[in-house]
Write a protein that holds these residues in place. Structure first.
Motif, short mmCIF file in Angstrom:
data_model
loop_
_atom_site.label_atom_id
_atom_site.label_comp_id
_atom_site.label_asym_id
_atom_site.label_seq_id
_atom_site.Cartn_x
_atom_site.Cartn_y
_atom_site.Cartn_z
N CYS A 183 -25.25 137.55 -40.45
CA CYS A 183 -26.19 136.26 -39.11
C CYS A 183 -28.07 136.06 -39.69
O CYS A 183 -28.67 136.44 -40.84
CB CYS A 183 -25.68 137.19 -37.84
N ARG A 184 -28.43 135.56 -38.95
CA ARG A 184 -30.07 135.09 -39.19
C ARG A 184 -30.58 135.79 -37.69
O ARG A 184 -29.87 134.90 -36.86
CB ARG A 184 -29.77 133.63 -39.82
N ILE A 213 -32.12 125.85 -28.43
CA ILE A 213 -31.86 126.26 -27.77
C ILE A 213 -31.57 125.84 -25.98
O ILE A 213 -32.79 125.30 -26.00
CB ILE A 213 -31.89 127.87 -27.91
N LEU A 264 -32.38 135.07 -31.09
CA LEU A 264 -31.00 135.08 -31.07
C LEU A 264 -30.67 135.59 -32.37
O LEU A 264 -30.93 135.51 -33.25
CB LEU A 264 -31.42 133.47 -30.97
N TRP A 265 -29.06 136.05 -32.41
CA TRP A 265 -28.30 135.78 -32.82
C TRP A 265 -28.25 134.59 -34.14
O TRP A 265 -27.64 133.81 -32.67
CB TRP A 265 -28.01 136.60 -32.89
N ARG A 266 -28.25 133.93 -35.08
CA ARG A 266 -27.23 132.51 -35.38
C ARG A 266 -26.16 133.23 -36.22
O ARG A 266 -26.77 133.54 -37.52
CB ARG A 266 -28.74 131.70 -36.00
N ASP A 267 -25.09 132.93 -35.74
CA ASP A 267 -23.74 133.37 -36.97
C ASP A 267 -24.13 132.47 -38.34
O ASP A 267 -24.23 130.93 -38.02
CB ASP A 267 -22.91 133.42 -36.49
N THR A 314 -32.84 134.98 -24.55
CA THR A 314 -32.94 133.37 -25.43
C THR A 314 -33.86 132.94 -24.71
O THR A 314 -34.23 132.15 -25.37
CB THR A 314 -31.52 132.82 -25.94
N ALA A 339 -28.31 124.87 -36.73
CA ALA A 339 -29.27 125.07 -35.81
C ALA A 339 -29.60 123.67 -35.31
O ALA A 339 -30.01 122.40 -35.64
CB ALA A 339 -30.10 125.36 -37.06
N ARG A 340 -29.03 124.01 -34.01
CA ARG A 340 -29.12 123.46 -32.74
C ARG A 340 -30.19 124.28 -31.85
O ARG A 340 -30.67 124.86 -31.91
CB ARG A 340 -27.97 123.11 -31.54
N GLU A 351 -40.89 129.58 -34.41
CA GLU A 351 -39.76 129.88 -35.09
C GLU A 351 -39.88 131.14 -36.40
O GLU A 351 -40.56 130.09 -37.29
CB GLU A 351 -38.60 129.25 -34.83
N GLU A 378 -23.14 127.77 -37.75
CA GLU A 378 -23.70 127.89 -36.72
C GLU A 378 -24.87 126.53 -37.24
O GLU A 378 -25.45 127.25 -37.60
CB GLU A 378 -24.09 128.92 -35.74
#
Length: 163
Positions: free
Chosen positions: A13-14, A158, A147-150, A123, A155-156, A71, A153
């Motif tokens: 994840c990120r 939030i 936020l955990w970004r899998d 989030t 990048a949108r 970010e 996924e």
């Protein structure tokens, strides 16, 4: 360590942290203080930009949304962890000024727990943490969104829940 896509390797994840704002920072120069924040995961530190004349309430924005935050992020395994947050006074504009050392000063800091599964409100609305100066006294607050970004996924943006 760099944080490019090539570094994904075994990481799942990120972890994304949006640095939103600080309130009630200690300052001797009302409204004149330049401020930045370092966010540290393990030994890896990320820095947001300096807010000139942010004073006691600097705010980091993204695009047209004044509440989105700036970010920073790391590729890592999804797990319960914590991030260190340090608020610094940027003294670089005084470089070359006689009688001034132009060394950045640590104002305050905190440690923020990051759960393995981040609740949606952390989030959207974000999480506020108390800041402490080097003497262990209260020194304002910092607001972050987590936020955990899998992997894979998109990048949108939030969804912000500001109310």
């Amino acid at each position: 360590a760099s944080d490019s896509d090539e570094d994904l390797g075994n990481y799942a994840c990120r972890l994304v942290v949006y640095v939103c704002n600080c309130t009630g920072l200690p300052t001797v120069f009302k409204g004149k203080m330049d401020t930045y924040i370092k966010v540290i995961l393990g030994e890896r530190a990320k820095r947001v930009r300096t807010i000139r004349n942010g004073g006691e309430e600097p705010r980091w924005t993204a695009g047209t949304d004044p509440d989105a935050g700036e970010e920073v992020g790391w590729y890592t395994t999804r797990r319960l962890c914590s991030i260190k947050v340090e608020v610094w006074r940027d003294e670089q504009r005084f470089k070359g000024v006689e009688g001034h050392d132009s060394v950045d000063r640590l104002l305050c800091r905190t440690v923020v727990p990051v759960p393995e599964f981040i609740p949606p409100e952390q989030t959207g609305k974000g999480v506020e943490s108390d800041l402490w100066n080097i003497d262990g006294q209260e020194a304002g607050k910092v607001k972050l969104r987590l936020l955990w970004r899998d992997p894979g996924e998109p990048a949108r943006p939030i969804e912000l829940d500001l109310f």
